[in-house]
Design a protein around this motif. Structure first.
Motif, PDB file in Angstrom:
ATOM      1  N   ARG A   1      21.779  -4.323 -12.999  1.00 34.47           N
ATOM      2  CA  ARG A   1      23.005  -3.817 -13.435  1.00 34.47           C
ATOM      3  C   ARG A   1      22.518  -2.179 -12.634  1.00 34.47           C
ATOM      4  O   ARG A   1      23.070  -1.462 -12.113  1.00 34.47           O
ATOM      5  N   GLU A   2      21.392  -1.608 -13.303  1.00 29.93           N
ATOM      6  CA  GLU A   2      20.690  -0.250 -12.883  1.00 29.93           C
ATOM      7  C   GLU A   2      20.016  -0.514 -11.322  1.00 29.93           C
ATOM      8  O   GLU A   2      20.212   0.516 -10.949  1.00 29.93           O
ATOM      9  N   ARG A   3      19.779  -1.393 -11.013  1.00 24.85           N
ATOM     10  CA  ARG A   3      19.009  -1.685  -9.530  1.00 24.85           C
ATOM     11  C   ARG A   3      20.224  -1.731  -8.946  1.00 24.85           C
ATOM     12  O   ARG A   3      20.382  -0.811  -7.615  1.00 24.85           O
ATOM     13  N   LYS A   4      21.167  -1.811  -9.124  1.00 27.68           N
ATOM     14  CA  LYS A   4      22.664  -1.581  -8.420  1.00 27.68           C
ATOM     15  C   LYS A   4      22.918  -0.029  -8.448  1.00 27.68           C
ATOM     16  O   LYS A   4      23.605   0.068  -7.555  1.00 27.68           O
ATOM     17  N   ARG A   5      22.647   0.233  -9.498  1.00 28.65           N
ATOM     18  CA  ARG A   5      23.479   1.774  -9.463  1.00 28.65           C
ATOM     19  C   ARG A   5      22.358   2.150  -8.833  1.00 28.65           C
ATOM     20  O   ARG A   5      23.527   3.441  -8.387  1.00 28.65           O
ATOM     21  N   ILE A   6      21.426   2.380  -8.298  1.00 25.15           N
ATOM     22  CA  ILE A   6      20.814   3.187  -8.055  1.00 25.15           C
ATOM     23  C   ILE A   6      20.483   3.066  -6.356  1.00 25.15           C
ATOM     24  O   ILE A   6      21.138   3.945  -5.772  1.00 25.15           O
ATOM     25  N   ILE A   7      20.755   1.799  -6.046  1.00 31.13           N
ATOM     26  CA  ILE A   7      21.470   1.804  -5.202  1.00 31.13           C
ATOM     27  C   ILE A   7      22.470   2.490  -3.900  1.00 31.13           C
ATOM     28  O   ILE A   7      23.068   2.972  -3.624  1.00 31.13           O
ATOM     29  N   ASP A   8      23.830   2.097  -5.368  1.00 24.92           N
ATOM     30  CA  ASP A   8      25.087   2.701  -5.031  1.00 24.92           C
ATOM     31  C   ASP A   8      25.313   3.940  -4.699  1.00 24.92           C
ATOM     32  O   ASP A   8      25.355   4.954  -4.405  1.00 24.92           O
ATOM     33  N   GLU A   9      23.574   4.931  -6.199  1.00 25.79           N
ATOM     34  CA  GLU A   9      24.073   6.263  -6.253  1.00 25.79           C
ATOM     35  C   GLU A   9      22.949   6.653  -4.640  1.00 25.79           C
ATOM     36  O   GLU A   9      23.567   7.253  -3.822  1.00 25.79           O
ATOM     37  N   ALA A  10      22.192   6.271  -3.988  1.00 23.20           N
ATOM     38  CA  ALA A  10      21.503   5.806  -3.030  1.00 23.20           C
ATOM     39  C   ALA A  10      22.440   6.265  -1.703  1.00 23.20           C
ATOM     40  O   ALA A  10      22.401   7.292  -0.398  1.00 23.20           O
ATOM     41  N   ILE A  11      23.502   5.354  -1.793  1.00 20.18           N
ATOM     42  CA  ILE A  11      24.366   5.136  -0.600  1.00 20.18           C
ATOM     43  C   ILE A  11      25.306   6.434  -0.560  1.00 20.18           C
ATOM     44  O   ILE A  11      25.100   6.949   0.665  1.00 20.18           O
ATOM     45  N   ALA A  12      26.048   6.790  -1.920  1.00 22.78           N
ATOM     46  CA  ALA A  12      26.712   8.051  -1.943  1.00 22.78           C
ATOM     47  C   ALA A  12      26.017   9.729  -1.448  1.00 22.78           C
ATOM     48  O   ALA A  12      26.558   9.976  -0.353  1.00 22.78           O
ATOM     49  N   GLN A  13      24.591   9.428  -1.382  1.00 27.10           N
ATOM     50  CA  GLN A  13      23.377  10.253  -1.183  1.00 27.10           C
ATOM     51  C   GLN A  13      24.159  10.409  -0.226  1.00 27.10           C
ATOM     52  O   GLN A  13      23.932  11.677   0.946  1.00 27.10           O
ATOM     53  N   THR A  14      23.745   9.422   0.979  1.00 22.82           N
ATOM     54  CA  THR A  14      23.532   9.276   2.109  1.00 22.82           C
ATOM     55  C   THR A  14      24.714   9.657   2.811  1.00 22.82           C
ATOM     56  O   THR A  14      24.696  10.538   3.950  1.00 22.82           O
ATOM     57  N   LYS A  15      25.720   8.841   1.743  1.00 25.25           N
ATOM     58  CA  LYS A  15      26.628   9.609   3.468  1.00 25.25           C
ATOM     59  C   LYS A  15      27.236  10.966   3.284  1.00 25.25           C
ATOM     60  O   LYS A  15      27.922  11.380   4.233  1.00 25.25           O
TER      61      LYS A  15
ATOM     62  N   GLY B   1       0.415  -1.162   0.010  1.00 24.56           N
ATOM     63  CA  GLY B   1      -0.057   0.043  -0.192  1.00 24.56           C
ATOM     64  C   GLY B   1       0.952   1.173   0.188  1.00 24.56           C
ATOM     65  O   GLY B   1       1.562   1.043   0.606  1.00 24.56           O
ATOM     66  N   GLU B   2       1.004   2.219  -0.525  1.00 23.76           N
ATOM     67  CA  GLU B   2       1.617   2.910  -1.389  1.00 23.76           C
ATOM     68  C   GLU B   2       1.390   4.116  -0.375  1.00 23.76           C
ATOM     69  O   GLU B   2       0.225   4.969   0.635  1.00 23.76           O
ATOM     70  N   PRO B   3       2.855   4.941   0.265  1.00 23.14           N
ATOM     71  CA  PRO B   3       2.846   5.288   2.097  1.00 23.14           C
ATOM     72  C   PRO B   3       2.053   6.537   2.027  1.00 23.14           C
ATOM     73  O   PRO B   3       1.947   7.163   0.451  1.00 23.14           O
ATOM     74  N   ASP B   4       1.468   6.740   3.005  1.00 25.61           N
ATOM     75  CA  ASP B   4       1.576   8.891   2.750  1.00 25.61           C
ATOM     76  C   ASP B   4       1.979   9.602   2.608  1.00 25.61           C
ATOM     77  O   ASP B   4       3.197   9.235   2.846  1.00 25.61           O
ATOM     78  N   ALA B   5       2.565  11.126   1.361  1.00 20.35           N
ATOM     79  CA  ALA B   5       3.441  11.024   0.598  1.00 20.35           C
ATOM     80  C   ALA B   5       4.496  12.464   2.329  1.00 20.35           C
ATOM     81  O   ALA B   5       4.936  12.679   2.213  1.00 20.35           O
ATOM     82  N   ALA B   6       3.145  12.454   3.047  1.00 23.07           N
ATOM     83  CA  ALA B   6       3.797  13.089   4.464  1.00 23.07           C
ATOM     84  C   ALA B   6       5.124  12.499   5.041  1.00 23.07           C
ATOM     85  O   ALA B   6       5.680  12.656   5.940  1.00 23.07           O
ATOM     86  N   ASP B   7       4.911  11.000   4.840  1.00 23.84           N
ATOM     87  CA  ASP B   7       5.544   9.928   5.397  1.00 23.84           C
ATOM     88  C   ASP B   7       7.322   9.891   4.914  1.00 23.84           C
ATOM     89  O   ASP B   7       7.935   9.361   4.944  1.00 23.84           O
ATOM     90  N   HIS B   8       7.338  10.542   3.836  1.00 25.28           N
ATOM     91  CA  HIS B   8       8.124  10.501   2.926  1.00 25.28           C
ATOM     92  C   HIS B   8       9.376  10.950   2.960  1.00 25.28           C
ATOM     93  O   HIS B   8       9.232  12.279   3.991  1.00 25.28           O
ATOM     94  N   ASP B   9      10.762  10.273   3.260  1.00 25.57           N
ATOM     95  CA  ASP B   9      11.718  11.360   3.664  1.00 25.57           C
ATOM     96  C   ASP B   9      13.685  11.114   3.196  1.00 25.57           C
ATOM     97  O   ASP B   9      12.522  11.125   1.766  1.00 25.57           O
ATOM     98  N   LEU B  10      13.749  12.186   3.294  1.00 24.97           N
ATOM     99  CA  LEU B  10      15.028  12.108   1.936  1.00 24.97           C
ATOM    100  C   LEU B  10      15.319  10.791   1.219  1.00 24.97           C
ATOM    101  O   LEU B  10      16.104  10.696   0.382  1.00 24.97           O
ATOM    102  N   PHE B  11      15.519   9.193   1.503  1.00 20.79           N
ATOM    103  CA  PHE B  11      15.988   8.529   1.665  1.00 20.79           C
ATOM    104  C   PHE B  11      15.074   7.938   0.142  1.00 20.79           C
ATOM    105  O   PHE B  11      15.522   8.058  -0.681  1.00 20.79           O
ATOM    106  N   ASP B  12      13.765   8.130   0.692  1.00 20.81           N
ATOM    107  CA  ASP B  12      12.891   8.170  -0.670  1.00 20.81           C
ATOM    108  C   ASP B  12      12.833   8.767  -1.368  1.00 20.81           C
ATOM    109  O   ASP B  12      12.739   8.023  -3.028  1.00 20.81           O
ATOM    110  N   LEU B  13      13.968   9.877  -1.775  1.00 22.86           N
ATOM    111  CA  LEU B  13      13.868  10.729  -2.947  1.00 22.86           C
ATOM    112  C   LEU B  13      15.248  10.365  -3.741  1.00 22.86           C
ATOM    113  O   LEU B  13      14.556  10.069  -4.570  1.00 22.86           O
ATOM    114  N   PHE B  14      15.940   9.722  -3.236  1.00 22.85           N
ATOM    115  CA  PHE B  14      16.773   8.858  -3.401  1.00 22.85           C
ATOM    116  C   PHE B  14      16.636   7.660  -4.312  1.00 22.85           C
ATOM    117  O   PHE B  14      17.261   7.381  -4.872  1.00 22.85           O
TER     118      PHE B  14
END
Length: 335
Positions: free
Chosen positions: A125-139, A98-111
């Protein structure tokens, strides 16, 4: 702390937990539990290792040799990745349920928006790229809101413990502007001009990062200097922030009123104030860190007075950020 509201507290690790809680809530909308604390400590250690490995005083090819440090770094990177991947998988399951309410979205969701939207079309490969970028942004946000902010707060408390007159003036301003209102707003915090000056002066004397390194990507003419492509330039921020020809003969003194007319005026019209870097590469978490620092100090000044404990030893040292080597024991008294 004793029953009468006073006692000696080493505030360093409490400040790390505070800033860790803030950035964890902003990034992940969750609590700063043992797993997140371990992840953040791993990220800090990995950055220190990377920073050490990037120093120019190494023989050619050293980066390709196996070592215990590299083995440890690989294990820590693996654990951090597993933790974040588990978090991502859980979020995908929640969205499928079930799609969570937009108010519950955080920065990690944006990544992870791209992963959420195209999860059925993505290759591994694309999934790995997105996860790598999310971890980099988190750092990146980790440094903006965790280690650097706790660093700013601990040196602010130490400095105000030394300079009791500025502590009293800051407390008076906080009570005048905010009163006893526990609901802090950005508008209210922006009116704390004196506290803002104090934070800037602490950042000048104790910048979170001692130096910045940049590799010249193409031959550059800088004034009378010709800098060849590939040269590693290092800017010693700590020395730049203490140069008398820029800041005046009192450059080594704690004098927040030098910022009363703004940063440019304080630096004698030069681009010489760089606690968050400068130009297009300036830290995007600058405003976040300053607002977090003001909020904490405003609440602290309304609740406690503080001074140096007899056991305090003033010994700043450079890890990745500038840390008090022997902690920050302060004598706290509840108002």
């Amino acid at each position: 702390m004793s029953m009468d509201g006073k006692g000696v507290v080493d505030v360093l690790h409490y400040l790390e937990d505070y800033s860790g809680s803030v950035v964890t809530h902003s990034l992940f909308h969750t609590t700063f539990d043992d797993e997140m604390r371990r992840n953040f400590h791993y990220l800090r250690d990995l950055t220190i290792m990377t920073d050490t490995a990037s120093k120019p005083f190494m023989f050619p090819g050293a980066e390709y040799l196996p070592s215990e440090t590299k083995k440890k770094a690989k294990e820590m990177e693996k654990e951090v990745r597993q933790s974040f991947t588990k978090m991502i998988d859980q979020r995908l399951k929640n969205r499928q349920a079930g799609e969570p309410d937009a108010a519950d979205h955080d920065l990690f969701d944006l990544f992870l928006d791209e992963l959420y939207e195209d999860k059925n079309k993505l290759s591994s490969r694309e999934r790995k790229r997105i996860i790598d970028e999310a971890i980099a942004q988190t750092k990146l946000f980790y440094f903006a809101g965790y280690d650097t902010t706790s660093n700013l707060l601990v040196w602010t408390m130490i400095t105000l413990a030394i300079h009791q007159d500025w502590q009293a003036r800051a407390r008076e301003e906080v009570f005048q502007v905010l009163g006893n209102n526990n609901t802090l707003t950005s508008d209210g915090l922006s009116q704390l001009k004196l506290l803002n000056m104090i934070l800037h002066e602490v950042l000048r004397l104790y910048p979170p990062i001692m130096e910045l390194s940049r590799v010249v990507e193409e031959e550059t003419q800088l004034g009378s200097l010709r800098i060849p492509k590939g040269v590693l330039l290092q800017l010693p921020i700590t020395l730049l922030h203490r140069r008398p020809e820029i800041w005046g003969k009192d450059a080594l003194e704690f004098r927040p009123d030098r910022f009363s007319e703004g940063v440019l005026k304080a630096a004698n019209g030069q681009a010489a104030f760089m606690p968050f870097s400068w130009g297009p590469r300036i830290c995007i978490g600058q405003n976040f860190a300053m607002m977090e620092g003001k909020a904490f100090m405003a609440q602290l000044l309304r609740t406690f007075t503080f001074e140096l404990a007899p056991t305090y030893k003033h010994a700043p040292y450079a890890a990745f950020t500038i840390q008090p080597q022997f902690g920050a024991p302060l004598l706290m008294r509840k108002i």
